[in-house]
Design an enzyme around this catalytic site. Structure first.
Site, short mmCIF file in Angstrom:
data_model
loop_
_atom_site.label_atom_id
_atom_site.label_comp_id
_atom_site.label_asym_id
_atom_site.label_seq_id
_atom_site.Cartn_x
_atom_site.Cartn_y
_atom_site.Cartn_z
N MET A 187 -31.43 -85.17 43.94
CA MET A 187 -31.37 -84.05 42.99
C MET A 187 -31.49 -84.64 41.59
O MET A 187 -30.53 -84.65 40.82
CB MET A 187 -30.06 -83.28 43.18
CG MET A 187 -30.06 -82.44 44.45
SD MET A 187 -28.42 -81.91 44.95
CE MET A 187 -27.92 -83.35 45.90
N ASP A 240 -29.13 -76.75 53.78
CA ASP A 240 -28.09 -77.49 53.06
C ASP A 240 -27.26 -76.58 52.17
O ASP A 240 -27.78 -76.01 51.21
CB ASP A 240 -28.78 -78.58 52.20
CG ASP A 240 -27.80 -79.49 51.49
OD1 ASP A 240 -26.58 -79.36 51.72
OD2 ASP A 240 -28.27 -80.33 50.71
#
Ligand code: DX5
Ligand code: ZN
Length: 223
Positions: free
Chosen positions: A67, A183
């Site tokens: 990320m 997720d």
């Protein structure tokens, strides 16, 4: 039946090695490694040195979820003997095809994740180059958030897109061969929803690491 990839973000970091060793002995398939840069998401997790130190205790492959902005800068840092997938965010890449090629050139499988606000169709041009599609069911940045069921039609979209593409293959076409992963906010109470939609791998952080009986939680999420 799905595979499971517990997110170590939910571990007690003071005893990270013990927690990882513990879940590796309870029938898990991957370890989900959440890397946050404080820019693409409003949180900072940990870096590659922490991940590499786990090579001493981990007995399942890593599923690395980057990320981070401009992930090409860091791909090599996350390639280890234990790394199976490196996943980048569609929203964080300037040239997704080049990034996928970069990941493949390092000898690991390439994943792409989309945030809850991103339409699944954006990945259409890349499907044949992707090994793993990670559908976010929370806004990336933090563990322990509530599951967003807007991920379900996206999982169905990718499950169908893969089958349709395989059925319509022409000679010379590259077949799609990706796995679908979800997720955020998934545990034994709602795992049936994502499995019915066609998911292959379920990431679960809090549900696994904070469970009173981790083995039972893992088995229930998978079955
Ligand atoms: C969120 C992370 C997730 C998170 C999942 O940005 O990508 O992997 O750790 O944690 P839970 O299962 O607690 O929602
Ligand atoms: Zn993640």
């Amino acid at each position: 039946m799905a595979q499971i990839s517990p997110s170590i973000l939910a571990c007690d970091f003071a005893r990270l090695g013990e927690d990882v060793k513990d879940v590796c002995e309870r029938g898990i398939d991957y370890l989900h490694i959440d890397i946050m840069d404080g820019a693409f998401v409003p949180n900072i997790s940990f870096g590659p040195s922490v991940m590499k130190s786990l090579n001493k205790v981990a007995t399942v492959p890593y599923d690395v979820h980057l990320m981070i902005e401009k992930p090409d800068r860091y791909i090599e840092e996350f390639v280890t003997d234990n790394t199976e997938f490196i996943t980048v965010h569609y929203e964080a890449c300037d040239d997704l095809k080049a990034t996928l090629d970069h990941i493949h050139s390092c000898g690991v499988k390439a994943g792409v994740s989309i945030k809850p606000g991103t339409a699944p169709e954006v990945l259409d041009p890349y499907l044949a180059d992707i090994d793993l599609i990670l559908v976010m069911s929370v806004e990336p940045g933090f563990g322990g958030q509530k599951f967003m069921d807007s991920c379900l039609p996206k999982i169905r979209y990718f499950a169908t897109a893969g089958q349709t593409q395989v059925a319509g293959l022409q000679q010379g076409d590259t077949p799609c061969n990706y796995l679908i992963e979800v997720d955020g906010g998934v545990g034994s109470a709602n795992a049936h929803l994502v499995k019915e939609a066609g998911v292959d791998i379920i990431v679960a952080g809090s549900a696994v690491f904070k469970a009173a009986d981790r083995s039972a939680e893992i088995a229930s999420i998978k079955e």
